[in-house]
Design an enzyme around this catalytic site. Structure first.
Site, PDB file in Angstrom:
ATOM      1  N   THR A 236      40.820  61.316  54.135  1.00  0.00           N
ATOM      2  CA  THR A 236      41.699  62.418  54.516  1.00  0.00           C
ATOM      3  C   THR A 236      43.027  61.904  55.056  1.00  0.00           C
ATOM      4  O   THR A 236      44.034  62.608  55.048  1.00  0.00           O
ATOM      5  CB  THR A 236      40.987  63.284  55.572  1.00  0.00           C
TER       6      THR A 236
ATOM      7  N   TYR B 107      30.593  53.611  54.947  1.00  0.00           N
ATOM      8  CA  TYR B 107      31.249  54.867  54.566  1.00  0.00           C
ATOM      9  C   TYR B 107      30.689  55.256  53.191  1.00  0.00           C
ATOM     10  O   TYR B 107      30.986  54.620  52.193  1.00  0.00           O
ATOM     11  CB  TYR B 107      32.749  54.601  54.489  1.00  0.00           C
TER      12      TYR B 107
ATOM     13  N   LYS C 219      28.860  56.665  58.105  1.00  0.00           N
ATOM     14  CA  LYS C 219      29.641  57.883  57.972  1.00  0.00           C
ATOM     15  C   LYS C 219      29.339  58.413  56.574  1.00  0.00           C
ATOM     16  O   LYS C 219      29.693  57.792  55.572  1.00  0.00           O
ATOM     17  CB  LYS C 219      31.133  57.582  58.115  1.00  0.00           C
TER      18      LYS C 219
ATOM     19  N   VAL D  15      32.570  63.865  61.382  1.00  0.00           N
ATOM     20  CA  VAL D  15      33.899  63.357  61.014  1.00  0.00           C
ATOM     21  C   VAL D  15      34.543  64.401  60.106  1.00  0.00           C
ATOM     22  O   VAL D  15      34.572  64.239  58.888  1.00  0.00           O
ATOM     23  CB  VAL D  15      33.769  61.988  60.303  1.00  0.00           C
TER      24      VAL D  15
END
Lengths: 310, 310, 310, 310
Positions: D49, D137, D165, D212
């Site tokens: 993002t 991730y 994440k 997140v």
């Protein structure tokens, strides 16, 4: 039919429908005559271009009976036995061979998540029960797996498969089957056919035995000529003819992608072209495909005109 | 059945087979009794876990007739009408409703390459001809498209769909349907069911009406208990029960991935567990699935024992 | 270099590493000499086969400087500018051109989810800032999108792209670019190169200008010979040579798929072959690739022996 | 920072740009203040993002230095080290930790075709050289592989990974990591964070340590409130707040899909919202993303107004 018959041009025959979506047998037989007059070497009914996935069992049977009865052995009739898994495919094999098919064309299992071991098992069981030769149909865009070359070759060596019809678009993998089959002492009489109508010259140059072009419905003479040129080693002329056919193939994109999928557009265009050429009575496609608009049909006409077919 | 019946636990019922791969009706009815005794609220026959993709039309009909006749209206019987396209699905709809199904469960078209407009058209035509409510079945792993939430909501608003059975695993998209259906004034009585057996607590927490757990064959009591706990707002106990079921679900991985696909392993494990629990006579799965080895079956037994089910 | 130089054999040059994974410049220059002696027409450094995705910016710069300095204009040096998006690619373009590259090779954006409009915008911005010609690199297996033929042709017509390097394996789409570029009056001097080393004869037959074969590292003489035969229209001999190279290519499968991915196996095999042939000092591949075992290296040796290269 | 800090709301911080696409540091620091004032528990810079894939190395370093310097230890700063393979990632790890990052966030390799063994090796090498904890991730939409739960758990047990994440959207797989980590005696202090901003309540209910949320840039107070409600077991209120945030998230669809990809639309909407709320000076996104039109920006404003944020 013996498996050595599987050479040359074997188009997947469109299935003309009436406006109320029943098989239009007179149009179907005119289409068959058009293909035979065009010089094709075999017929493949109930393939993807035939909308086999859209036809009921009764409609499928009617197609095979009509076509096999009409050609009565003049040229081989292959029939798709397209279904999800083994027992269901076996039902279609029984039906289409009872109706006169000379060979059956079978994909990898689909809907079910599958594995190479299960694909091999599928073909072994199907071939064990089929009264006619079995052709493997490699069409990842539909079944979402690619038939592995080593599985194909193992099944060919064991006599399970008589041929491969490759619609994967992957010429390197196709070549691996061609050269693998040639090199393998245990493989004889295995035919390798390409469904990639835009690279027929290349497929024949690498050693394909034949071709199964959807666009062959629209221009069978063109594909027969292309086949002859390639077999004669007239590669430059072949390329020119192939490029003319590639331009004609552009018709498959006439359908607006915001309004329909690529299948509705391609099948719709082939049927519109056959209708414009006077071969079939009605260009209807099966539900839930979206019909072409009048504008889109006119664009199909322009493709025909540019190729000298109108 | 009215569509408001579609709440609670509605397991996709396994289809027990004999060693020669025919439907084992006595075992099937014992399985149904086992599920009803477990407290389920409905039955979904001919789903993916039922091996619908592997069953012939005759076998499918026999399953529906047997189950619908056996439960005779005590609880709703949903039946899959799993096939590639509209006309073929309509044949199954006619067959399963004649055999007693209270609702039909229908996926997006597959094999054919499809488009949202074609998916919507498919459901409209099917619902137009179905004598019973139509449930949309979202199962991208099988059909290779995801049903778009806006298509689902549009069809629900137009009365085409009575429910959604979501096996996509995408809880955020699922929630969009749940909240979209609740917010839409034109949508009433639309049920949203999850097929994600590992996150039933989460799906009910976001507003699901019910659940369709494959593992519910093995432990229907567990899923009925989980459903009760969630409805009572006992979220901590629900989570504990769900985690027990998640551990039990580990059985689906017993099959060696070098030897078989994930479907053979999962369906094989469910059937082995039902056999080990004494519910069905034979753990055979349909061709071309690869059977579990003896070692793999023993590992299934360990999962049962760990979950207190042996 | 002018863009018309982009014909013939332009291998993607492997990047030899030391045992501690630094660029082994002496081995790299011996490899370049081996390729030049083999008769290649250009060099493509920092491509996928060069492990560009694994090299740091410093290592990339060292590769270009070393190779460009070594060949000093004898033949064109193309350099990959492989990175996720526009600004990052521009950094590599500046670095590799400062280091002596004659053209840059650029993929569609990756990691970011992308759209044809964004791909076109990417190439326009990159070309606007590049002091040397830009070659589009179509490699769906790495970037997970296919460059659309109409985008390529639009960019070629606008002078944004000097060439296409197609590693998609889709010969029909490749042909569409070849014939589209030829037919378009606004496109001149645009080169179409294939990265499909197993169908070079077919690609040249349909009109490719050149080829970028990873296997050309191992057998540059073979690819130069194949190129000559095709240009001379000696298609039968070309096919024989291509099939010899296809057999040699089998080395990419030596790595055990339970232990490593296909990239580790293929790059590992090319480097093992170069080591066995005495061209480079060490067959190490970059982290996190898994090294070949001793057995697997021996199998590479057998492929070399069978092709007459040991 | 210790790894036990990784709980609560840790938004991926957008990277404001100037009209000429340089990092707008004053806007970035205002955004950080906005997030801190909103009650977040940590900051994740250089995530997806944050447009990390679009930023040069210099821009990345500037972002980390600016943010880490500004918050000076008040709350943990995680930084993405997003690149294709090991050596390149290590370069980013060195840069972002020198710039003040408290932990690094690392995806599976991409561009390169990868294998679970290579993924594990990648994380082991990176962690071996990283001075700060490593967070895995999982973002299949970007890297095109899913991190297998068993690989994550093995690496957690070996102390290689401090946290996960998860942006896969697969809550069942997420739960497997949560329960697996809890059950494993060798795993302590491992944090499991969800990036699925639409099902935060569900993720926390199954045992997530934190979240997140990209949308947290626009409404940090909302996500902080949602986090508090979930931790307090106020599930009904949490669901209401989550549904408000889901409605707000609809802004990501404002971009016309005929003109841009989903990334351009989503990042464009977040930045437009931050601009409309007066947090950042300019809504520009990095090349080659397509900017929102004025109409599309106005629709973003309507989403803000509906959520009570304008």
């Amino acid at each position: 039919m013996t498996i050595t018959s599987l050479t040359g041009v074997i188009p997947p025959v469109c299935t003309p429908l009436t406006p109320d979506r029943e098989v239009d047998v007179p149009s179907l037989l005119r289409l068959v005559d058009h293909l035979v007059a065009g010089g094709v070497h075999g017929l493949f009914v109930l393939g993807s271009t035939s909308e086999a996935a859209y036809l009921t069992d009764e409609q499928r049977r009617l197609v095979v009976e009509s076509v096999a009865g009409h050609v009565s052995g003049q040229l081989p009739v292959l029939a798709g036995a397209i279904d999800m898994t083994t027992a269901r495919v076996l039902g279609h094999v029984a039906a289409v061979t009872a109706a006169g098919a000379d060979a059956v064309v079978v994909t990898a299992p689909f809907y079910a998540r599958t594995h190479p071991a299960e694909i091999a098992r599928h073909y072994r069981v199907v071939a064990g029960a089929s009264p006619v030769p079995v052709v493997a149909y490699d069409i990842p865009v539909a079944v979402h797996t690619k038939l592995p070359a080593d599985v194909i070759l193992e099944l060919a060596a064991d006599g399970v498969l008589a041929a491969l019809k490759d619609s994967s678009g992957d010429l390197a993998a196709f070549r691996r089957v061609v050269t693998g089959a040639r090199a393998h002492q245990g493989i004889t009489g295995f035919s390798v056919l390409t469904g990639s109508e835009l690279i027929v010259d290349a497929a024949l140059a690498v050693g394909a035995d034949g071709t199964v072009p959807g666009l062959g419905n629209v221009d069978p003479h063109g594909y027969a000529r292309l086949d002859r040129l390639c077999r004669a080693g007239e590669w430059a002329e072949a390329r020119t003819e192939q490029e003319r056919l590639c331009a004609l193939f552009g018709m498959v994109t006439v359908g607006d992608p915001a309004r329909m999928g690529p299948g509705s557009s391609a099948i719709g265009a082939f049927k519109a072209a056959l209708h414009l050429r006077g071969v079939i009575d009605c260009p209807a496609t099966a539900e839930p495909q979206v019909p072409l608009s009048q504008d889109e049909v006119e664009r199909v006409g322009k493709y025909l005109a540019a190729a000298g077919l109108l």
